[in-house]
Design an enzyme around this catalytic site. Structure first.
Site, PDB file in Angstrom:
ATOM      1  N   GLU A  51      -0.565   4.613  -0.410  1.00 41.78           N
ATOM      2  CA  GLU A  51      -1.452   5.781  -0.484  1.00 41.78           C
ATOM      3  C   GLU A  51      -0.679   7.048  -0.175  1.00 41.78           C
ATOM      4  O   GLU A  51       0.148   7.075   0.746  1.00 41.78           O
ATOM      5  CB  GLU A  51      -2.615   5.628   0.501  1.00 41.78           C
ATOM      6  CG  GLU A  51      -3.672   4.663   0.004  1.00 41.78           C
ATOM      7  CD  GLU A  51      -4.821   4.463   0.981  1.00 41.78           C
ATOM      8  OE1 GLU A  51      -5.766   3.742   0.631  1.00 41.78           O
ATOM      9  OE2 GLU A  51      -4.763   5.019   2.099  1.00 41.78           O
TER      10      GLU A  51
ATOM     11  N   THR B 265      -4.122   7.908 -21.593  1.00 43.67           N
ATOM     12  CA  THR B 265      -3.865   6.532 -21.193  1.00 43.67           C
ATOM     13  C   THR B 265      -2.396   6.254 -21.494  1.00 43.67           C
ATOM     14  O   THR B 265      -1.750   7.022 -22.207  1.00 43.67           O
ATOM     15  CB  THR B 265      -4.705   5.531 -22.014  1.00 43.67           C
ATOM     16  OG1 THR B 265      -4.350   5.685 -23.395  1.00 43.67           O
ATOM     17  CG2 THR B 265      -6.186   5.772 -21.857  1.00 43.67           C
TER      18      THR B 265
ATOM     19  N   ASP C 253      -7.430  15.600 -23.875  1.00 46.02           N
ATOM     20  CA  ASP C 253      -7.382  14.169 -23.581  1.00 46.02           C
ATOM     21  C   ASP C 253      -6.692  13.501 -24.769  1.00 46.02           C
ATOM     22  O   ASP C 253      -7.314  13.257 -25.799  1.00 46.02           O
ATOM     23  CB  ASP C 253      -8.809  13.642 -23.385  1.00 46.02           C
ATOM     24  CG  ASP C 253      -8.838  12.141 -23.115  1.00 46.02           C
ATOM     25  OD1 ASP C 253      -7.793  11.480 -23.283  1.00 46.02           O
ATOM     26  OD2 ASP C 253      -9.920  11.640 -22.752  1.00 46.02           O
TER      27      ASP C 253
ATOM     28  N   LYS D   3      -2.157   2.923 -25.255  1.00 45.91           N
ATOM     29  CA  LYS D   3      -2.549   2.966 -26.673  1.00 45.91           C
ATOM     30  C   LYS D   3      -1.290   3.187 -27.525  1.00 45.91           C
ATOM     31  O   LYS D   3      -0.420   2.332 -27.497  1.00 45.91           O
ATOM     32  CB  LYS D   3      -3.650   3.999 -26.862  1.00 45.91           C
ATOM     33  CG  LYS D   3      -4.913   3.606 -26.063  1.00 45.91           C
ATOM     34  CD  LYS D   3      -6.071   4.567 -26.203  1.00 45.91           C
ATOM     35  CE  LYS D   3      -7.233   4.109 -25.311  1.00 45.91           C
ATOM     36  NZ  LYS D   3      -8.340   5.093 -25.296  1.00 45.91           N
TER      37      LYS D   3
ATOM     38  N   ARG E  28      -1.610  -0.933 -19.183  1.00 45.45           N
ATOM     39  CA  ARG E  28      -2.951  -0.344 -19.151  1.00 45.45           C
ATOM     40  C   ARG E  28      -3.030   0.615 -17.961  1.00 45.45           C
ATOM     41  O   ARG E  28      -2.890   0.200 -16.815  1.00 45.45           O
ATOM     42  CB  ARG E  28      -3.958  -1.480 -19.011  1.00 45.45           C
ATOM     43  CG  ARG E  28      -5.405  -1.146 -19.187  1.00 45.45           C
ATOM     44  CD  ARG E  28      -6.201  -2.403 -19.507  1.00 45.45           C
ATOM     45  NE  ARG E  28      -5.912  -2.804 -20.883  1.00 45.45           N
ATOM     46  CZ  ARG E  28      -6.453  -2.240 -21.959  1.00 45.45           C
ATOM     47  NH1 ARG E  28      -7.363  -1.300 -21.835  1.00 45.45           N
ATOM     48  NH2 ARG E  28      -6.100  -2.621 -23.166  1.00 45.45           N
TER      49      ARG E  28
ATOM     50  N   TYR F  79       0.854  -1.189   0.000  1.00 40.69           N
ATOM     51  CA  TYR F  79       0.000   0.000   0.000  1.00 40.69           C
ATOM     52  C   TYR F  79       0.883   1.229   0.000  1.00 40.69           C
ATOM     53  O   TYR F  79       1.796   1.345   0.816  1.00 40.69           O
ATOM     54  CB  TYR F  79      -0.923   0.027   1.223  1.00 40.69           C
ATOM     55  CG  TYR F  79      -2.343  -0.301   0.814  1.00 40.69           C
ATOM     56  CD1 TYR F  79      -3.063   0.623   0.053  1.00 40.69           C
ATOM     57  CD2 TYR F  79      -2.926  -1.515   1.117  1.00 40.69           C
ATOM     58  CE1 TYR F  79      -4.333   0.329  -0.383  1.00 40.69           C
ATOM     59  CE2 TYR F  79      -4.201  -1.811   0.683  1.00 40.69           C
ATOM     60  CZ  TYR F  79      -4.908  -0.885  -0.069  1.00 40.69           C
ATOM     61  OH  TYR F  79      -6.162  -1.182  -0.506  1.00 40.69           O
TER      62      TYR F  79
END
Ligand SMILES: *Cc1c(COP(=O)(O)O)cnc(C)c1O
Length: 438
Positions: free
Chosen positions: A77, A247, A221, A250, A256, A75
């Protein structure tokens, strides 16, 4: 579906593969043979079919194997130097490296590498720039926008007042004068540019002028064109956009995931807060490690050449299809993708039929509405084709013309099984000649 040949030895796919992949299948075959079999089938499917879905790519072994690593156990965070958990020293190091490389790649000052996906990046970016209920001006999905740009059922359409701009119906390209008028009429808090199915160059400077004239933020975007932007093959949204989302999987050819970029410190702080704790919990640190590897690959000179070839290949594939009687929306392409209007080739050929007949022949595409498509979204009159994945395999212009011919043969046969099998054989041969990166 095409006939799958399932090997009895499920520890290996019947295709060339790097040693780590072979090792993984062997390991899984002992630990979980069912999953091993499914993964081997998928590896074989990818290796033996032509991937023309514009949003997909084949990652290289470095990105692929970095996705499965020790960082997944932790973790983390918070952000480097400000974590809510102990033991994050190397997580800080990898996230800092990913952020630094992202900034170098896109020529900007701030990067948030934590968004789990492109849509998650947009959620955080919208929250950072706009209050709930604010007006956002965007291109609808039917004209090439993304569902996270304002579709009613999406968070964007639920929490914001969406006003749409549209393409010029004649040229099927962005009509900047009309966008200016729309902005003046609705006074949006934010304007979104950057699309999922737009084959032409985007004039970010012009968009910024429009945004400034009405006091709106500009969000670019660049999910689809990120690789082209990083390599200078498409103009950069910097210094024009206030926020850039993308992203990483692509044209950028990474794991991903999502990424948010900006140049202004106050904006960057707001974005960080809206990613965590605003919209996500623990970051996927193993994926962030793979993002660092992806950015490192994209910074190398070979990546620029790769992106040039993507665009040259898209031009060649578009020319090839035009020669067979298909119509290219907007008359062609400047980037990695094209929208093909099937109707001039055959009046009753639909996107849905074309998608399924091509899949039988081993050519993977997606149906896509064309501007002002009279058919519904699950049928459509068009296909969206892109060249990032086949360019990764090393294919060049001669193969593009061959693929255009194969597509036409499969479609002209109207789904006839004999022709589909013949095309499938040729597709397999082409794939053997141009194997996946391994
Ligand atoms: C693909 C895409 C996204 C969403 O990416 P996901 O990772 O699927 O959430 C966002 N915006 C645009 C323009 C896209 O094309």
């Amino acid at each position: 579906m095409w006939p799958m040949t399932r090997t009895t030895d499920t520890s290996a796919a019947a295709v060339p593969m790097d040693a780590l992949s072979t090792g993984l299948l062997a390991l899984l075959n002992e630990k979980d043979a069912i999953v091993a079999r499914i993964l081997a089938d998928e590896a074989t499917r990818q290796a033996t079919t032509i991937e023309l879905i514009a949003s997909e790519n084949h990652v290289g072994p470095a990105v692929m194997h970095t996705m499965g690593n020790w960082m997944t156990n932790k973790y983390a965070e918070g952000y480097p130097g400000k974590r809510y958990y102990g033991g994050c020293r190397f997580h800080d190091e990898i996230e800092d490296l990913a952020r630094t490389r992202a900034c170098e790649l896109f020529g900007c000052r701030f990067a948030n590498v934590q968004p789990h996906s492109g849509a998650s990046a947009n959620i955080a970016a919208y929250m950072a720039m706009c209050k709930p209920g604010a007006t956002i001006l965007s291109l609808p999905i039917k004209s090439g926008g993304h569902l996270s740009h304002g579709l009613k059922v999406n968070f964007s359409g639920t929490f914001y007042k969406i006003v749409e701009y549209d393409l010029d119906p004649k040229t099927e390209t962005l009509d900047y004068d009309a966008i200016q008028s729309a902005a003046e009429a609705c006074k949006p808090a934010m304007i979104i540019c950057g699309y999922s199915a737009y084959p032409r160059v985007i004039d970010f400077a012009r968009f910024r002028k429009i945004a400034d004239s009405v006091g709106a933020y500009l969000l670019a975007d660049i999910a689809h064109i990120a690789g082209l932007v990083a390599s200078g093959v498409h103009p950069s949204p910097f210094p024009h956009a206030h926020v850039v989302t993308t992203t990483t999987h692509k044209t950028l050819r990474g794991p991903r995931g999502g990424l948010i970029l900006s140049d202004d410190e106050e904006t960057a702080k707001k974005i960080d807060r809206k990613v965590f704790p605003g919209s996500q919990g623990g970051p996927l640190m193993h994926i962030i490690a793979a993002k660092a590897v992806c950015f490192g690959e994209a910074l190398r000179p070979e990546f620029k050449e790769y992106c040039r070839r993507i665009v040259a290949n898209a031009g060649a594939l578009a020319d090839g299809l035009a020669e067979h009687g298909y119509r290219l929306c907007s008359g062609g392409t400047d980037n990695h993708l094209m929208l093909v209007d099937l109707r001039p080739r055959s009046e009753d050929l639909t996107g849905a039929d074309a998608e399924s007949w091509l899949e039988t022949a081993g050519i993977i595409v997606n149906k896509n509405g064309i501007p002002n498509d009279p058919r519904p979204p699950m049928v459509t009159s068009g296909l969206r084709l892109g060249t990032p994945a086949i360019t990764t395999r090393g294919m060049r212009e001669p193969q593009m013309h061959r693929i255009a011919g194969l597509i036409d043969r499969a479609l002209a046969a109207g789904g006839a099984e004999k022709v589909a099998c013949e095309v499938r054989r040729e597709v397999r041969a082409l794939c053997t000649e141009f194997p996946l990166p391994h």
